[in-house]
Write an enzyme that holds these catalytic residues in place. Structure first.
Site, PDB file in Angstrom:
ATOM      1  N   ASP A  96       0.855  -1.185   0.000  1.00 44.79           N
ATOM      2  CA  ASP A  96       0.000   0.000   0.000  1.00 44.79           C
ATOM      3  C   ASP A  96       0.900   1.247   0.000  1.00 44.79           C
ATOM      4  O   ASP A  96       2.121   1.129   0.021  1.00 44.79           O
ATOM      5  CB  ASP A  96      -0.976  -0.030   1.179  1.00 44.79           C
ATOM      6  N   GLY A  98       1.047   3.721   2.218  1.00 42.11           N
ATOM      7  CA  GLY A  98       1.366   4.300   3.532  1.00 42.11           C
ATOM      8  C   GLY A  98       0.373   5.363   3.940  1.00 42.11           C
ATOM      9  O   GLY A  98       0.298   5.744   5.105  1.00 42.11           O
ATOM     10  N   GLY A  99      -0.397   5.855   2.985  1.00 44.65           N
ATOM     11  CA  GLY A  99      -1.311   6.961   3.253  1.00 44.65           C
ATOM     12  C   GLY A  99      -2.383   6.618   4.273  1.00 44.65           C
ATOM     13  O   GLY A  99      -2.664   7.387   5.175  1.00 44.65           O
ATOM     14  N   PHE A 100      -2.960   5.435   4.132  1.00 42.66           N
ATOM     15  CA  PHE A 100      -4.071   5.069   5.018  1.00 42.66           C
ATOM     16  C   PHE A 100      -3.633   5.109   6.482  1.00 42.66           C
ATOM     17  O   PHE A 100      -4.351   5.628   7.336  1.00 42.66           O
ATOM     18  CB  PHE A 100      -4.604   3.672   4.656  1.00 42.66           C
ATOM     19  N   GLN A 192     -11.598   7.220  -5.170  1.00 40.17           N
ATOM     20  CA  GLN A 192     -12.115   7.780  -3.928  1.00 40.17           C
ATOM     21  C   GLN A 192     -13.454   8.462  -4.218  1.00 40.17           C
ATOM     22  O   GLN A 192     -13.938   8.427  -5.333  1.00 40.17           O
ATOM     23  CB  GLN A 192     -11.097   8.768  -3.326  1.00 40.17           C
ATOM     24  N   GLY A 219     -11.429   3.748   0.564  1.00 38.11           N
ATOM     25  CA  GLY A 219     -12.343   4.550   1.380  1.00 38.11           C
ATOM     26  C   GLY A 219     -13.669   3.893   1.674  1.00 38.11           C
ATOM     27  O   GLY A 219     -14.625   4.565   2.042  1.00 38.11           O
ATOM     28  N   ASP A 269      -8.149  -7.557   0.431  1.00 43.30           N
ATOM     29  CA  ASP A 269      -7.214  -7.778   1.543  1.00 43.30           C
ATOM     30  C   ASP A 269      -7.939  -7.367   2.817  1.00 43.30           C
ATOM     31  O   ASP A 269      -8.820  -6.499   2.779  1.00 43.30           O
ATOM     32  CB  ASP A 269      -5.958  -6.897   1.415  1.00 43.30           C
ATOM     33  N   CYS A 307     -10.981 -29.527   6.901  1.00 44.37           N
ATOM     34  CA  CYS A 307     -10.105 -28.364   6.676  1.00 44.37           C
ATOM     35  C   CYS A 307      -8.651 -28.824   6.748  1.00 44.37           C
ATOM     36  O   CYS A 307      -8.262 -29.498   7.704  1.00 44.37           O
ATOM     37  CB  CYS A 307     -10.384 -27.289   7.725  1.00 44.37           C
ATOM     38  N   CYS A 309      -5.937 -27.212   7.361  1.00 45.07           N
ATOM     39  CA  CYS A 309      -5.016 -26.304   8.065  1.00 45.07           C
ATOM     40  C   CYS A 309      -4.324 -26.979   9.239  1.00 45.07           C
ATOM     41  O   CYS A 309      -4.645 -28.098   9.624  1.00 45.07           O
ATOM     42  CB  CYS A 309      -5.777 -25.063   8.540  1.00 45.07           C
ATOM     43  N   CYS A 312      -6.743 -27.682  12.432  1.00 40.42           N
ATOM     44  CA  CYS A 312      -7.777 -28.718  12.370  1.00 40.42           C
ATOM     45  C   CYS A 312      -7.220 -30.132  12.532  1.00 40.42           C
ATOM     46  O   CYS A 312      -7.963 -31.107  12.437  1.00 40.42           O
ATOM     47  CB  CYS A 312      -8.620 -28.535  11.110  1.00 40.42           C
ATOM     48  N   HIS A 337      -5.811 -21.267  10.432  1.00 36.04           N
ATOM     49  CA  HIS A 337      -7.136 -21.786  10.048  1.00 36.04           C
ATOM     50  C   HIS A 337      -7.939 -20.717   9.291  1.00 36.04           C
ATOM     51  O   HIS A 337      -8.525 -21.000   8.239  1.00 36.04           O
ATOM     52  CB  HIS A 337      -7.930 -22.247  11.273  1.00 36.04           C
TER      53      HIS A 337
HETATM   54 ZN   LIG Z   1      -8.795 -25.486   9.857  1.00 37.08          ZN
END
Ligand SMILES: [Zn+2]
Length: 376
Positions: A96, A98-100, A192, A219, A269, A307, A309, A312, A337
């Protein structure tokens, strides 16, 4: 001039809505869209190694220019071969501007046409961020995609303030484009205009004249009701060029991703999967679980059957214990997860769009979450 460092190809569009299935090719690899980008705020996704992030199915990661510019500093990152070398993440990265953070961390001192002056939240030193400086830092970070610096206004704000910020954001976008030096880095411009549809449309038109390789919608998801965000997306996405990737910044909850996809968004994101994971909340196909609850104490089941991950492999009872005992493994496992869940949600969306079945997929997700489908 063409953009050799970024190629975006749309493979299919769902026949019943604007959802698109695409492939984004960047210098560090290929990204299937729609995609979700985990947020590596300060050179890592909190608690996870780059390998673990990759194992969730992530194909592109986001880095925060503000945090990395303050610590360890752009020259240190450059010394390690950019963010890719520093983190040992060899896949695409978006940074990004950096502004936000400057606008939202309350360190803002002065805003002029030149740029923003702010106070570092780390040592209180006075620093300036201009469009040129933001791009120079992002070039040192070496991301595949850099975001232009924009003026961020909180909502609600007076219309005139939103207009002036939108107009300045367009001028700053032009300066970002003008100063680019990095041959392999593509810049995305940011639409914006708050919740004012006509200002958003004007912004889209003016940015299109500057011909960026991709466009973000900024925004939104800043505290307004979700229905307001959907209203803006419905009104503005049809006027955005269909040929270029569209990125909805900082969004969001699983249902927001589905709604965004439905309106033709390709990239998302959000810190939510990792932040909520650190707070013992797990996203699942059947809605969220709060792992601190007593009901899980003696539960042998995994968070979600099937799942793949790291979390799990264990029982809900064990994960609850880790949180109650404040062991760091709890937040790590739930972050893994939740990111895996987000990637599975997106993979399911990709598959559904390819089959022309996105609307069915969307309805089914809401049904399983036991949530009402937004009526818009
Ligand atoms: Zn999981």
């Amino acid at each position: 001039m063409s953009e050799p460092s970024l190629k975006f190809e749309i493979l299919s569009i769902d026949p019943h809505c604007s959802a698109r299935r695409g492939v984004l090719t960047l210098p560090h690899g290929v990204v299937q869209t729609p995609t979700f980008m985990p947020v590596g705020t300060r050179g890592c996704v909190k608690g996870l190694t780059a390998e673990q992030v990759r194992s969730t199915g992530a194909e592109i990661m986001l880095g925060n220019t503000y945090h990395l510019a303050l610590r360890p500093g752009p020259e240190v990152v450059r010394h390690f071969g950019g963010l890719h070398g520093l983190m040992r993440w060899s896949y695409p990265i978006l940074t990004d501007s950096g502004g936000f953070q400057v606008f939202s961390l309350h360190g803002l001192l002065k805003l002029t046409e030149e740029g923003v002056t702010f106070r570092s939240h780390i040592d209180g030193s006075k620093l300036q961020l201009t469009p040129e400086r933001s791009i120079a830092i992002q070039e040192a970070l070496g991301s595949d995609i850099a975001m232009v610096l924009d003026e961020v206004v909180g909502l609600p704000s007076p219309r005139e303030k939103i207009r002036s910020a939108m107009e300045r954001s367009v001028r700053w976008a032009a300066r970002c484009k003008q100063c680019a030096q990095h041959p392999y880095q593509s810049q995305f411009a940011i639409v914006q205009g708050g919740l004012e549809v006509d200002l958003r449309l004007e912004c889209i038109e003016r940015l299109a004249e500057l011909d960026f390789p991709g466009y973000a919608i900024g925004g939104l998801s800043v505290g307004e009701p979700p229905a307001e965000m959907y209203r803006i997306l419905e009104a503005i996405t049809p006027t955005m060029t269909t040929q270029k990737p569209r990125y909805l910044m900082g969004v969001g909850r699983p249902q927001d991703l589905l709604e965004g996809i439905r309106y033709g968004i390709d990239m998302f994101d959000c810190v939510m999967p990792t932040r909520n994971g650190r707070n013992a909340m797990a996203f699942t196909t059947h809605g969220p679980l709060r792992l601190r609850n007593l009901v899980h104490q003696l539960d042998h089941q995994p968070i979600e059957e099937g799942c793949p991950c790291l979390a799990c492999r264990y029982s809900r009872g064990y994960i609850r214990h880790l949180f109650i005992a404040e062991e760091m493994l709890g937040p790590i496992l739930l972050s893994h997860h939740n990111l895996t869940y987000y990637q599975r949600l997106m993979a399911g969306a990709c598959e559904a769009i390819a089959a022309g079945q996105f609307e069915n997929y969307r309805q089914k997700c809401y049904q399983r979450w036991n949530n009402a489908v937004p009526t818009m």
